[in-house]
Design an enzyme around this catalytic site. Structure first.
Site, short mmCIF file in Angstrom:
data_model
loop_
_atom_site.label_atom_id
_atom_site.label_comp_id
_atom_site.label_asym_id
_atom_site.label_seq_id
_atom_site.Cartn_x
_atom_site.Cartn_y
_atom_site.Cartn_z
N GLU A 1 6.20 -10.12 4.16
CA GLU A 1 7.47 -9.57 4.60
C GLU A 1 7.41 -8.06 4.47
O GLU A 1 7.02 -7.54 3.42
CB GLU A 1 8.62 -10.14 3.76
CG GLU A 1 10.00 -9.80 4.30
CD GLU A 1 10.62 -8.60 3.62
OE1 GLU A 1 11.40 -7.89 4.28
OE2 GLU A 1 10.30 -8.34 2.46
N LYS B 1 0.84 -1.20 0.00
CA LYS B 1 0.00 0.00 0.00
C LYS B 1 0.87 1.25 0.00
O LYS B 1 1.91 1.30 0.65
CB LYS B 1 -0.93 0.00 1.21
CG LYS B 1 -2.00 -1.09 1.08
CD LYS B 1 -3.05 -1.00 2.12
CE LYS B 1 -3.88 0.24 2.06
NZ LYS B 1 -4.93 0.27 1.04
N SER B 2 0.40 2.28 -0.69
CA SER B 2 1.17 3.51 -0.84
C SER B 2 1.40 4.22 0.50
O SER B 2 2.43 4.86 0.69
CB SER B 2 0.50 4.46 -1.84
OG SER B 2 -0.79 4.81 -1.41
N THR B 3 0.48 4.10 1.43
CA THR B 3 0.65 4.73 2.75
C THR B 3 1.95 4.27 3.40
O THR B 3 2.71 5.08 3.93
CB THR B 3 -0.55 4.42 3.66
OG1 THR B 3 -1.73 4.91 3.03
CG2 THR B 3 -0.40 5.05 5.04
N TYR B 4 2.20 2.96 3.38
CA TYR B 4 3.44 2.44 3.95
C TYR B 4 4.64 2.73 3.06
O TYR B 4 5.72 3.07 3.54
CB TYR B 4 3.32 0.94 4.21
CG TYR B 4 2.56 0.60 5.48
CD1 TYR B 4 2.98 1.08 6.71
CD2 TYR B 4 1.44 -0.21 5.45
CE1 TYR B 4 2.30 0.77 7.88
CE2 TYR B 4 0.75 -0.54 6.61
CZ TYR B 4 1.19 -0.04 7.82
OH TYR B 4 0.52 -0.35 8.98
N ALA B 5 4.49 2.60 1.74
CA ALA B 5 5.60 2.84 0.82
C ALA B 5 6.13 4.26 0.97
O ALA B 5 7.35 4.48 0.93
CB ALA B 5 5.16 2.59 -0.62
N TYR C 1 -0.61 -25.51 -8.15
CA TYR C 1 0.22 -25.52 -6.94
C TYR C 1 -0.19 -26.68 -6.03
O TYR C 1 0.66 -27.37 -5.47
CB TYR C 1 0.07 -24.19 -6.21
CG TYR C 1 1.08 -23.98 -5.11
CD1 TYR C 1 2.35 -23.51 -5.39
CD2 TYR C 1 0.75 -24.24 -3.78
CE1 TYR C 1 3.28 -23.31 -4.39
CE2 TYR C 1 1.67 -24.04 -2.77
CZ TYR C 1 2.94 -23.58 -3.08
OH TYR C 1 3.85 -23.39 -2.08
#
Length: 190
Positions: free
Chosen positions: A139, A113-117, A172
């Site tokens: 991670e 998310k851009s908030t964290y980036a 998978y």
């Protein structure tokens, strides 16, 4: 491959259990307290997943070597809380609140998310492959020289769903992928 829209995601989540629990729409305010949240839930072309309250924060207490073939959990400190502080230039592992069941003709990509980036926190999640299911191990890297806070039960990354033009030969689940049906935070193993 084409990206899937909100109507398809909703249908697959509600009728087929693709995402559980499922938030039908963007949630950005706590209904009980009125506090602003980092948004989670259904968006136009994806689903913003949340962090659980379980974290493993990387530490070098034992002067360990990080080796993905011979990984030892003593490189982490386990925390259960509503927030997690990631040390400078370090990282933490967490898992999603949501359990995912990916259809055979779908591959996902997960983007932070851009908030964290914009705070210098980078989220890394590998693709959810056809017929993979489980809680997502996430991670989160703190690339800054300062401690960084992340929040449980709030958005961390957006999952995008891509429909294949043709069905894969082996899923998978069929190849018995080692992270199939993972519960909680799953550390690397070979």
């Amino acid at each position: 491959m084409s990206i899937k829209e909100d109507k398809w995601i909703r249908k697959m989540a509600l009728a087929h259990g693709m995402i559980e629990p499922f938030a039908d729409g963007q949630v950005n305010v706590d209904a009980e307290t009125g506090e602003k949240l980092i948004s989670y839930g259904l968006s136009s072309y994806g689903y913003d997943l949340r962090l659980s309250r379980e974290f493993k924060v990387f530490t070098n207490v034992y002067n360990s070597l990080v080796d993905p073939k011979h990984f030892t959990e003593d490189t982490f400190i386990s925390i259960t809380d509503d927030v997690c502080i990631i040390p400078p230039n370090s990282f933490a592992l967490a898992h999603s609140v949501e359990y995912f069941r990916i259809p055979r003709n779908i591959l996902t990509m997960c983007i932070g998310k851009s908030t964290y980036a914009r705070c210098g926190l980078i989220v890394n999640v590998t693709p959810f492959e056809p017929e993979w299911e489980g809680y997502v191990t996430i991670e989160i890297s703190n690339t800054t020289p300062l401690p960084a806070k992340i929040y449980a039960n709030e958005g961390i990354a957006q999952v995008l769903f891509f429909e294949a033009d043709e069905m894969c030969e082996v899923s998978y689940a069929e190849r018995k992928g080692k992270y199939q049906k993972q519960q909680g935070i799953t550390v690397p193993f070979v």
